[in-house]
Design a protein around this motif. Structure first.
Motif, PDB file in Angstrom:
ATOM      1  N   CYS A   1      -3.306  13.544   2.104  1.00 58.01           N
ATOM      2  CA  CYS A   1      -3.380  12.526   1.057  1.00 58.01           C
ATOM      3  C   CYS A   1      -4.275  12.996  -0.095  1.00 58.01           C
ATOM      4  O   CYS A   1      -3.895  12.899  -1.260  1.00 58.01           O
ATOM      5  CB  CYS A   1      -3.901  11.227   1.645  1.00 58.01           C
TER       6      CYS A   1
ATOM      7  N   HIS B   1      -1.676  13.243  -3.150  1.00 59.88           N
ATOM      8  CA  HIS B   1      -1.356  11.965  -3.790  1.00 59.88           C
ATOM      9  C   HIS B   1      -2.344  11.613  -4.898  1.00 59.88           C
ATOM     10  O   HIS B   1      -3.455  12.132  -4.941  1.00 59.88           O
ATOM     11  CB  HIS B   1      -1.250  10.877  -2.720  1.00 59.88           C
TER      12      HIS B   1
ATOM     13  N   CYS C   1       0.607   5.348  -1.170  1.00 60.23           N
ATOM     14  CA  CYS C   1       1.532   6.397  -0.713  1.00 60.23           C
ATOM     15  C   CYS C   1       1.958   6.083   0.730  1.00 60.23           C
ATOM     16  O   CYS C   1       1.498   5.113   1.316  1.00 60.23           O
ATOM     17  CB  CYS C   1       0.826   7.736  -0.791  1.00 60.23           C
TER      18      CYS C   1
ATOM     19  N   CYS D   1       0.994   7.426   3.267  1.00 59.89           N
ATOM     20  CA  CYS D   1      -0.095   7.699   4.212  1.00 59.89           C
ATOM     21  C   CYS D   1      -0.599   6.424   4.875  1.00 59.89           C
ATOM     22  O   CYS D   1      -1.050   6.449   6.009  1.00 59.89           O
ATOM     23  CB  CYS D   1      -1.245   8.413   3.518  1.00 59.89           C
TER      24      CYS D   1
END
Ligand SMILES: [Zn+2]
Length: 241
Positions: free
Chosen positions: A120, A124, A197, A199
């Motif tokens: 992440c 992201h 995201c 995640c």
């Protein structure tokens, strides 16, 4: 209340209770040489010397701060924990396989988070990561109110303070969150989910140790002498024949 302790069988819960104490920690206070079950607030996990957060544990898990735990654990927000000294916890694991299994799931949960957060943080965007952090923190403290400062969140995510405050201002404007001094509030969870995201989903409830316990462990795994840890580890690695 620790959801993880609440999901243990009465026998295992009694064993833990025999050795357990309770502690209330301030924001930033470290935890070491014990197994800690947050009952309110959350514990943040860092690599020593770095501020970036690599995991967080709330009511859904426990943190095993033993010698081989190559990270430091600090209370994030005011946090209440049930603590068991490491020596006593080792005895409890030897006495009850369910406790050993719970410890394994909890350790795996921390590892899982570290893996996802590594991806992440390098893949992201800052707003996506901020939304992921706040949703996850809100889950960990089991409340929409997360008592943290903007600076703490920025440090944990490895982003600039100014970036964090721009993100917070925008998400407040959009009605996703509210913020005041030392507090972030999830106002519209579904909207906040659209801003994050994948995640967050990857770390969602089905991964929580408390949920894994709730979904029921195979009977043989809770039998004494069934070597549940070896079975579980066998799923992860192929043992040499
Ligand atoms: Zn992400």
């Amino acid at each position: 209340v620790s959801s993880l302790l609440a999901r243990l069988s009465p026998r295992a819960a009694n064993l833990i209770r025999r050795y357990a104490g309770r502690a209330t920690l301030c924001d930033g206070e470290p935890i070491a040489d014990c197994v800690a079950f947050p009952s309110s607030g959350m514990v943040s996990i860092h690599v020593p010397g770095a501020q970036v957060e690599v995991g967080a544990v709330g009511h859904e898990g426990c943190i095993i701060c033993g010698k081989s735990f190559a990270a430091s654990a600090v209370a994030r927000t005011k946090t209440t924990v049930v603590v068991v000294p490491n020596g006593a916890f080792r005895e409890a694991m030897a006495e009850d396989a369910e406790i050993a299994r719970m410890a394994f799931f909890s350790y795996r949960w921390i590892l899982r988070q570290a893996q996802q957060i590594a991806v992440c943080n390098t893949t992201h965007s800052a707003p996506q990561r901020f939304a992921r952090w706040l949703l996850r923190a809100s889950d960990a403290v089991a409340s929409n109110n997360v008592e943290v400062t903007q600076d703490t969140v920025a440090e944990g995510l490895g982003i600039q303070r100014t970036t964090a405050s721009i993100i917070i201002r925008e998400m407040t404007y959009l009605g996703f969150i509210r913020h005041s001094r030392g507090r972030l509030v999830v106002r519209d969870r579904e909207a906040l989910k659209t801003a994050t995201c994948n995640c967050y989903d990857a770390l969602a409830q089905s991964n929580w140790p408390s949920e894994i316990l709730k979904s029921g462990m195979p009977a043989k795994a809770v039998d004494r002498g069934a070597a549940p840890l070896w079975q579980e580890l066998g799923d992860l690695v192929e043992w040499p024949k």
